[in-house]
Scaffold this active site. Structure first.
Site, mmCIF file in Angstrom:
data_model
loop_
_atom_site.group_PDB
_atom_site.id
_atom_site.type_symbol
_atom_site.label_atom_id
_atom_site.label_comp_id
_atom_site.label_asym_id
_atom_site.label_seq_id
_atom_site.Cartn_x
_atom_site.Cartn_y
_atom_site.Cartn_z
ATOM 1 C CE1 TYR A 164 -13.827 -34.059 -29.093
ATOM 2 C CE2 TYR A 164 -16.212 -33.794 -29.024
ATOM 3 C CZ TYR A 164 -15.087 -34.373 -29.576
ATOM 4 O OH TYR A 164 -15.216 -35.265 -30.611
ATOM 5 C CG ASP A 206 -18.880 -26.208 -29.900
ATOM 6 O OD1 ASP A 206 -20.041 -26.536 -30.207
ATOM 7 O OD2 ASP A 206 -17.911 -26.987 -29.958
ATOM 8 C CE LYS A 250 -23.148 -33.578 -28.880
ATOM 9 N NZ LYS A 250 -22.630 -34.926 -28.914
HETATM 10 N N1 PMP Z 1 -18.690 -29.522 -29.996
HETATM 11 C C1 PMP Z 1 -19.169 -29.955 -28.821
HETATM 12 C C2 PMP Z 1 -19.281 -29.006 -27.678
HETATM 13 C C3 PMP Z 1 -19.564 -31.287 -28.671
HETATM 14 O O1 PMP Z 1 -20.034 -31.741 -27.513
HETATM 15 C C4 PMP Z 1 -19.455 -32.153 -29.793
HETATM 16 C C5 PMP Z 1 -19.856 -33.614 -29.707
HETATM 17 N N2 PMP Z 1 -19.889 -34.197 -28.492
HETATM 18 C C6 PMP Z 1 -18.950 -31.647 -30.991
HETATM 19 C C7 PMP Z 1 -18.583 -30.326 -31.066
HETATM 20 C C8 PMP Z 1 -18.801 -32.519 -32.198
HETATM 21 O O2 PMP Z 1 -20.039 -32.884 -32.696
HETATM 22 P P1 PMP Z 1 -20.192 -34.219 -33.604
HETATM 23 O O3 PMP Z 1 -19.920 -35.373 -32.701
HETATM 24 O O4 PMP Z 1 -21.591 -34.151 -34.116
HETATM 25 O O5 PMP Z 1 -19.174 -34.091 -34.685
#
Ligand code: PMP
Length: 445
Positions: free
Chosen positions: A145, A247, A274
């Site tokens: 994700y 990521d 985050k």
């Molecule tokens: N990458 C990862 C690994 C995530 O966990 C998340 C959100 N859970 C995102 C990208 C996307 O971030 P956002 O919800 O702030 O768009």
């Protein structure tokens, strides 16, 4: 509390919401029952809903609130900032300070730029990789994700019927209507399958702009990618001039120097989000000078333009700076100790209740899984989960809610500095009760 309760205020609000919002929500990940529970307020590690029920909050807005709710330090910094300036067209010093803090902590960051979300950070990182390499394709792991950008949503939740060959997984759309031309730009590999991934990198070397990976993915219950796998990615991407993106939007939580610091493999680009926003919307993309030079408008013709109305707004920068300064190495150590205390306690309670599951994870990132061996690939996770996994998880979620423990529907539980050991022990005890009532009411899984 007793969930669900049709005459509750939450149920009434949800009924109302259905008129103005499809499905009565704007975040599908929070829809877990016949209705959605509406929040009233939060303090520290506790949340109260509009019906007055109290929960220990183990979701922390999907990790962003690493200091819990209403942190006095963040409130004070934001109150001051609010009186001066929320956002304007000019940058504020806080942006620079947060950039310096991140560059100082993350070995892979020589330079950084801010965004408004993790999704946006990933999108901008991919643009940078394309501009830098002059190639268009990206490689991602099955089940990985990386936010809502349709390119990286591919093969997010594939099923055995469609996921294709083990050594060369199918590239599957997530949103209906995703164009084939977009799918053609993605190569999907299996997480932790070192040799098969190496082969695919070599096969597509001339076309790949980037390989993106979350090294400690929430989906697998925070099982780390093996060192061997990440070292192979580093070696092969370097050999073929492909940009390696970690990521770390979620797994920055792994430690003071991020996941890359804990693992010891350094990517070319890192996406963040985050916790670096102190609870306000944020993202960031950073990396080595060479790749980041695509954004440098002082060094000749600009390769990638990047701005945004709210990018690096002063409120987020000040909240992020305050939150990150509070996260010293000692604080990370304490969080990690509490994470282990939670997982050990949950595992003890599951065993005592005859509930087959495990609490997996590392540092302050934990996840309850309804099977007992760590899943090392997405396919392994699906096979071990068995049919009806989400429904069983939702039942557990309901039992946890009824004990006053708020976890995410897929079992995710992340800690905050607002938690004391007593809060952890209370969680363990209440979760034990939830495991027992699950076994009593729903029989075994
Ligand atoms: N990458 C990862 C690994 C995530 O966990 C998340 C959100 N859970 C995102 C990208 C996307 O971030 P956002 O919800 O702030 O768009």
């Amino acid at each position: 509390m007793t969930f669900p309760l049709s005459e509750s205020k939450s149920a009434q609000l949800f009924e109302r919401a259905r008129h103005t919002m499809p499905g009565g929500n704007t975040r599908h990940m929070i829809t877990f029952g016949p209705y959605i529970i509406y929040a009233d307020r939060g303090k520290g590690c506790r949340l109260w809903d509009v019906d007055g029920n109290e929960y220990i909050d183990w979701v922390n807005n999907f990790s962003s609130h690493i200091h819990g709710h209403a942190s006095p330090e963040i409130i004070s910094a934001l109150s001051e900032q609010l009186k001066g300036l929320m956002s304007c067209i000019l940058p504020a010093e806080a942006e620079l300070e947060l950039a310096e803090l991140l560059v100082d902590r993350f070995e892979g960051l020589e330079q950084v730029r801010f965004n408004n979300s993790g999704t946006e950070a990933v999108m901008v990182a991919i643009k940078a990789a394309r501009a830098y390499t002059g190639r268009s394709k990206i490689m991602k792991t099955e089940g990985g994700y990386h936010g809502q950008y349709d390119l990286v949503e591919t093969s997010f939740l594939p099923t055995p019927e469609t996921w294709g060959d083990e050594s060369c997984p199918s590239v599957l759309p997530f949103a209906k209507g995703t164009p084939q031309s977009l799918l053609d730009e993605v190569v999907v590999v299996q997480f932790n399958k070192t040799e098969a991934t190496r082969r695919l990198i070599r096969e597509h070397a001339d076309e790949l702009a980037a390989v993106i990976i979350d090294p400690i993915p929430a989906r697998l219950g925070f099982t780390r990618a093996s060192k061997e796998y990440l070292e192979m990615l580093r070696e092969e991407t370097r050999r073929y001039g492909i940009v390696l993106i970690f990521d770390e939007v979620f797994c920055t939580r792994a430690g003071y120097n991020g996941a890359q610091g804990e693992i010891g493999v350094i990517p070319d680009l890192t996406t963040l989000g985050k916790i670096i926003g102190g609870g306000l919307p944020v993202g960031a993309v950073g990396g080595n000078r060479e790749v980041m030079s695509v954004f440098d408008n002082l060094a000749g013709p600009l390769k990638v333009s990047h701005s945004g109305t709210f990018t690096a707004n002063s409120m987020t920068m000040v909240a992020g700076l305050t939150a990150m300064r509070m996260l010293t190495p000692e604080v990370f150590e304490k969080l990690a100790g509490q994470g282990k205390r939670l997982r050990d306690g949950l595992n003890r309670e599951m065993e005592a209740a005859g509930f087959i599951g495990r609490a997996n994870g590392e540092a302050s990132m934990s996840s309850i899984q309804l099977f007992q061996q760590p899943a090392n690939t997405y396919r392994d996770f699906v096979h071990q989960s068995g049919p009806g996994y989400l429904q069983r998880m939702l039942r557990l979620h309901r039992h946890m809610l009824n004990q006053g423990v708020l976890m995410a529907t897929r079992g995710l539980m992340v800690g905050s500095t607002a938690m004391s050991d007593a809060d952890i022990d209370e969680t363990i005890e209440k979760s034990g009760q939830a495991f027992r009532s699950y076994v009593e009411e729903d029989g075994y899984i």
